[in-house]
Design a protein around this motif. Sequence first.
Motif, PDB file in Angstrom:
ATOM      1  N   MET A   1       0.839  -1.169   0.000  1.00  0.00           N
ATOM      2  CA  MET A   1       0.000   0.000   0.000  1.00  0.00           C
ATOM      3  C   MET A   1       0.892   1.243   0.000  1.00  0.00           C
ATOM      4  O   MET A   1       1.902   1.289   0.669  1.00  0.00           O
ATOM      5  CB  MET A   1      -0.921  -0.015   1.221  1.00  0.00           C
ATOM      6  CG  MET A   1      -2.053   0.915   1.090  1.00  0.00           C
ATOM      7  SD  MET A   1      -3.387   0.818   2.320  1.00  0.00           S
ATOM      8  CE  MET A   1      -3.090  -0.549   3.333  1.00  0.00           C
ATOM      9  N   LYS A   2       0.493   2.251  -0.765  1.00  0.00           N
ATOM     10  CA  LYS A   2       1.235   3.497  -0.862  1.00  0.00           C
ATOM     11  C   LYS A   2       0.365   4.647  -0.388  1.00  0.00           C
ATOM     12  O   LYS A   2      -0.858   4.530  -0.330  1.00  0.00           O
ATOM     13  CB  LYS A   2       1.637   3.766  -2.315  1.00  0.00           C
ATOM     14  CG  LYS A   2       2.633   2.800  -2.876  1.00  0.00           C
ATOM     15  CD  LYS A   2       2.854   3.098  -4.325  1.00  0.00           C
ATOM     16  CE  LYS A   2       4.198   3.731  -4.498  1.00  0.00           C
ATOM     17  NZ  LYS A   2       4.521   3.997  -5.902  1.00  0.00           N
ATOM     18  N   SER A   3       1.012   5.760  -0.106  1.00  0.00           N
ATOM     19  CA  SER A   3       0.260   6.973   0.225  1.00  0.00           C
ATOM     20  C   SER A   3      -0.336   7.548  -1.045  1.00  0.00           C
ATOM     21  O   SER A   3       0.300   7.566  -2.092  1.00  0.00           O
ATOM     22  CB  SER A   3       1.165   8.014   0.872  1.00  0.00           C
ATOM     23  OG  SER A   3       1.599   7.577   2.128  1.00  0.00           O
ATOM     24  N   CYS A   4      -1.545   8.054  -0.931  1.00  0.00           N
ATOM     25  CA  CYS A   4      -2.229   8.677  -2.061  1.00  0.00           C
ATOM     26  C   CYS A   4      -1.538   9.993  -2.403  1.00  0.00           C
ATOM     27  O   CYS A   4      -1.264  10.808  -1.520  1.00  0.00           O
ATOM     28  CB  CYS A   4      -3.690   8.929  -1.698  1.00  0.00           C
ATOM     29  SG  CYS A   4      -4.615   9.814  -2.960  1.00  0.00           S
ATOM     30  N   GLU A   5      -1.271  10.203  -3.687  1.00  0.00           N
ATOM     31  CA  GLU A   5      -0.632  11.448  -4.126  1.00  0.00           C
ATOM     32  C   GLU A   5      -1.578  12.638  -4.024  1.00  0.00           C
ATOM     33  O   GLU A   5      -1.145  13.781  -4.061  1.00  0.00           O
ATOM     34  CB  GLU A   5      -0.121  11.307  -5.559  1.00  0.00           C
ATOM     35  CG  GLU A   5       1.068  10.386  -5.671  1.00  0.00           C
ATOM     36  CD  GLU A   5       1.622  10.309  -7.078  1.00  0.00           C
ATOM     37  OE1 GLU A   5       1.322  11.183  -7.912  1.00  0.00           O
ATOM     38  OE2 GLU A   5       2.357   9.339  -7.346  1.00  0.00           O
ATOM     39  N   TRP A   6      -2.886  12.381  -3.881  1.00  0.00           N
ATOM     40  CA  TRP A   6      -3.867  13.468  -3.829  1.00  0.00           C
ATOM     41  C   TRP A   6      -4.170  13.903  -2.403  1.00  0.00           C
ATOM     42  O   TRP A   6      -4.151  15.084  -2.088  1.00  0.00           O
ATOM     43  CB  TRP A   6      -5.152  13.060  -4.543  1.00  0.00           C
ATOM     44  CG  TRP A   6      -4.925  12.922  -6.008  1.00  0.00           C
ATOM     45  CD1 TRP A   6      -4.553  11.792  -6.678  1.00  0.00           C
ATOM     46  CD2 TRP A   6      -4.989  13.949  -6.984  1.00  0.00           C
ATOM     47  NE1 TRP A   6      -4.394  12.043  -8.002  1.00  0.00           N
ATOM     48  CE2 TRP A   6      -4.657  13.367  -8.234  1.00  0.00           C
ATOM     49  CE3 TRP A   6      -5.293  15.304  -6.944  1.00  0.00           C
ATOM     50  CZ2 TRP A   6      -4.633  14.092  -9.409  1.00  0.00           C
ATOM     51  CZ3 TRP A   6      -5.273  16.020  -8.127  1.00  0.00           C
ATOM     52  CH2 TRP A   6      -4.950  15.415  -9.341  1.00  0.00           C
ATOM     53  N   CYS A   7      -4.473  12.927  -1.542  1.00  0.00           N
ATOM     54  CA  CYS A   7      -4.891  13.289  -0.182  1.00  0.00           C
ATOM     55  C   CYS A   7      -3.847  12.949   0.877  1.00  0.00           C
ATOM     56  O   CYS A   7      -3.967  13.371   2.020  1.00  0.00           O
ATOM     57  CB  CYS A   7      -6.229  12.643   0.164  1.00  0.00           C
ATOM     58  SG  CYS A   7      -6.156  10.848   0.406  1.00  0.00           S
ATOM     59  N   GLY A   8      -2.827  12.145   0.509  1.00  0.00           N
ATOM     60  CA  GLY A   8      -1.766  11.801   1.440  1.00  0.00           C
ATOM     61  C   GLY A   8      -2.067  10.643   2.377  1.00  0.00           C
ATOM     62  O   GLY A   8      -1.191  10.191   3.112  1.00  0.00           O
ATOM     63  N   GLU A   9      -3.287  10.169   2.360  1.00  0.00           N
ATOM     64  CA  GLU A   9      -3.650   9.034   3.229  1.00  0.00           C
ATOM     65  C   GLU A   9      -2.954   7.763   2.734  1.00  0.00           C
ATOM     66  O   GLU A   9      -2.785   7.569   1.535  1.00  0.00           O
ATOM     67  CB  GLU A   9      -5.163   8.826   3.229  1.00  0.00           C
ATOM     68  CG  GLU A   9      -5.941   9.939   3.889  1.00  0.00           C
ATOM     69  CD  GLU A   9      -5.715  10.003   5.385  1.00  0.00           C
ATOM     70  OE1 GLU A   9      -5.585   8.944   6.019  1.00  0.00           O
ATOM     71  OE2 GLU A   9      -5.667  11.128   5.913  1.00  0.00           O
ATOM     72  N   PRO A  10      -2.576   6.880   3.639  1.00  0.00           N
ATOM     73  CA  PRO A  10      -1.918   5.621   3.236  1.00  0.00           C
ATOM     74  C   PRO A  10      -2.940   4.567   2.804  1.00  0.00           C
ATOM     75  O   PRO A  10      -2.958   3.457   3.302  1.00  0.00           O
ATOM     76  CB  PRO A  10      -1.173   5.205   4.507  1.00  0.00           C
ATOM     77  CG  PRO A  10      -2.003   5.761   5.616  1.00  0.00           C
ATOM     78  CD  PRO A  10      -2.578   7.057   5.088  1.00  0.00           C
ATOM     79  N   GLU A  11      -3.804   4.937   1.894  1.00  0.00           N
ATOM     80  CA  GLU A  11      -4.913   4.067   1.493  1.00  0.00           C
ATOM     81  C   GLU A  11      -4.909   3.721   0.009  1.00  0.00           C
ATOM     82  O   GLU A  11      -5.901   3.199  -0.492  1.00  0.00           O
ATOM     83  CB  GLU A  11      -6.252   4.757   1.828  1.00  0.00           C
ATOM     84  CG  GLU A  11      -6.412   5.193   3.261  1.00  0.00           C
ATOM     85  CD  GLU A  11      -6.659   4.040   4.219  1.00  0.00           C
ATOM     86  OE1 GLU A  11      -7.266   3.042   3.797  1.00  0.00           O
ATOM     87  OE2 GLU A  11      -6.229   4.143   5.373  1.00  0.00           O
ATOM     88  N   ALA A  12      -3.852   4.040  -0.729  1.00  0.00           N
ATOM     89  CA  ALA A  12      -3.834   3.815  -2.178  1.00  0.00           C
ATOM     90  C   ALA A  12      -3.364   2.394  -2.491  1.00  0.00           C
ATOM     91  O   ALA A  12      -2.332   1.941  -2.010  1.00  0.00           O
ATOM     92  CB  ALA A  12      -2.941   4.833  -2.860  1.00  0.00           C
TER      93      ALA A  12
END
Length: 92
Positions: A1-12
């Motif tokens: 799992m990576k951090s979302c480039e849009w919101c920064g949450e670790p949910e991508a």
Amino acid sequence: MKSCEWCGEPEALSGTNTVYWELPDGTRAIELTNTPAMICSSCGMAYQEDSTIKDIEDQLFLINTKKLPESLTYQQLMETERILKRNYFDFS
């Protein structure tokens, strides 16, 4: 799992989606299905990573885009025969 480039949450998470891409000559756009994407379960954003964008852009410069159908899969695009050895417009 990576951090979302849009919101920064670790949910991508890795997934695929359909994108529409303008050809380098600007004559039309094509639909690319099953394109690698990051999909954020927090904000809902689906986006392509920089490496995927570069792969698509390079491939479109290296092939005869006049022969492309209106819609194809990402894999079909990447397997299209190249007419140039490299992208001579990439100065990075």
